[in-house]
Design a protein around this motif. Structure first.
Motif, PDB file in Angstrom:
ATOM      1  N   PHE A  68       0.834  -1.182   0.164  1.00 47.15           N
ATOM      2  CA  PHE A  68       0.099   0.072  -0.090  1.00 47.15           C
ATOM      3  C   PHE A  68       1.114   1.344   0.203  1.00 47.15           C
ATOM      4  N   PRO A  69       0.669   2.027  -1.041  1.00 48.36           N
ATOM      5  CA  PRO A  69       1.292   3.481  -0.877  1.00 48.36           C
ATOM      6  C   PRO A  69       0.963   4.410   0.148  1.00 48.36           C
ATOM      7  N   THR A  70      -0.395   4.470   0.621  1.00 45.18           N
ATOM      8  CA  THR A  70      -0.889   4.957   1.656  1.00 45.18           C
ATOM      9  C   THR A  70      -1.915   4.232   2.545  1.00 45.18           C
ATOM     10  N   VAL A  71      -2.426   4.620   3.538  1.00 48.74           N
ATOM     11  CA  VAL A  71      -3.377   4.021   4.294  1.00 48.74           C
ATOM     12  C   VAL A  71      -4.742   4.741   4.333  1.00 48.74           C
ATOM     13  N   GLY A  72      -5.616   3.977   3.906  1.00 44.51           N
ATOM     14  CA  GLY A  72      -7.080   4.718   3.755  1.00 44.51           C
ATOM     15  C   GLY A  72      -7.600   4.648   5.258  1.00 44.51           C
ATOM     16  N   CYS A  73      -8.994   5.092   5.235  1.00 46.80           N
ATOM     17  CA  CYS A  73      -9.707   4.849   6.894  1.00 46.80           C
ATOM     18  C   CYS A  73     -10.143   3.702   6.944  1.00 46.80           C
ATOM     19  N   GLU A  74     -10.334   2.646   5.947  1.00 50.97           N
ATOM     20  CA  GLU A  74     -11.107   1.576   6.043  1.00 50.97           C
ATOM     21  C   GLU A  74     -10.220   0.392   6.192  1.00 50.97           C
ATOM     22  N   ASN A  75     -11.005  -0.537   6.583  1.00 45.39           N
ATOM     23  CA  ASN A  75     -10.095  -2.172   6.926  1.00 45.39           C
ATOM     24  C   ASN A  75      -9.443  -2.481   5.555  1.00 45.39           C
ATOM     25  N   PRO A  76      -8.147  -2.916   5.574  1.00 46.08           N
ATOM     26  CA  PRO A  76      -7.487  -3.086   4.403  1.00 46.08           C
ATOM     27  C   PRO A  76      -7.658  -4.699   3.708  1.00 46.08           C
ATOM     28  N   THR A  77      -8.237  -5.675   4.432  1.00 46.62           N
ATOM     29  CA  THR A  77      -7.909  -7.031   4.182  1.00 46.62           C
ATOM     30  C   THR A  77      -8.471  -7.390   2.899  1.00 46.62           C
ATOM     31  N   LEU A  78      -9.566  -6.710   2.604  1.00 49.47           N
ATOM     32  CA  LEU A  78     -10.243  -7.037   1.267  1.00 49.47           C
ATOM     33  C   LEU A  78      -9.483  -6.604   0.234  1.00 49.47           C
ATOM     34  N   THR A  79      -8.947  -5.452   0.271  1.00 49.26           N
ATOM     35  CA  THR A  79      -8.269  -4.888  -0.779  1.00 49.26           C
ATOM     36  C   THR A  79      -6.908  -5.893  -0.974  1.00 49.26           C
TER      37      THR A  79
END
Ligand SMILES: Cc1cc2nc3c(=O)[nH]c(=O)nc-3n(C[C@H](O)[C@H](O)[C@H](O)COP(=O)(O)OP(=O)(O)OC[C@H]3O[C@@H](n4cnc5c(N)ncnc54)[C@H](O)[C@@H]3O)c2cc1C
Length: 100
Positions: A68-79
């Protein structure tokens, strides 16, 4: 890491003139650690290309949250899973054509 990030976060809010900053550090059990092998086009600012293939070593692939180049505000696992499935297709194509 949490303490460091918390201080940085507070500094951002203070710089934005926040009147009060609330923290929840003691009640958050989960961590979403991402980055360090970020994907990107430019080898000077990223480790992998958009397929998770490292710029430096063509037959080395990274398949996790470090892409990931950056961190969103939501859970990452599905991405993470979506990226890995996409990567598996790409990898299988390269292997079938003897490219790696
Ligand atoms: C308590 C908690 C709750 C969470 N809840 C959610 C949620 O609800 N939804 C969501 O989307 N995300 C959630 N997350 C975040 C999510 O679990 C992570 O972002 C995700 O699992 C990261 O996947 P990954 O493949 O990058 O790393 P990991 O899943 O951490 O996989 C890394 C693997 O590498 C192995 N490993 C490490 N070092 C070595 C080594 N030297 N040699 C061999 N193997 C090694 C580890 O054993 C591990 O199996 C949660 C995280 C925590 C801690």
């Amino acid at each position: 890491m949490k303490a460091y990030a918390l201080e940085k976060g507070k500094a951002v809010y203070r710089a934005l003139q926040a009147k009060k900053v609330h923290t929840m550090v003691d009640v958050l059990p989960a961590t979403h650690n991402m980055g360090t092998a970020r994907m990107g086009k430019d080898p000077s600012t990223s480790v992998c290309n958009s397929w998770g293939q490292t710029h430096d070593i063509p037959n080395l692939f990274v398949s996790d949250g470090s892409l990931f180049p950056t961190v969103g505000c939501e859970n990452p696992t599905l991405t993470i899973v979506a990226l890995v499935l996409r990567q598996a297709d790409y990898l299988s194509g390269l292997l079938n054509h003897g490219e790696i």
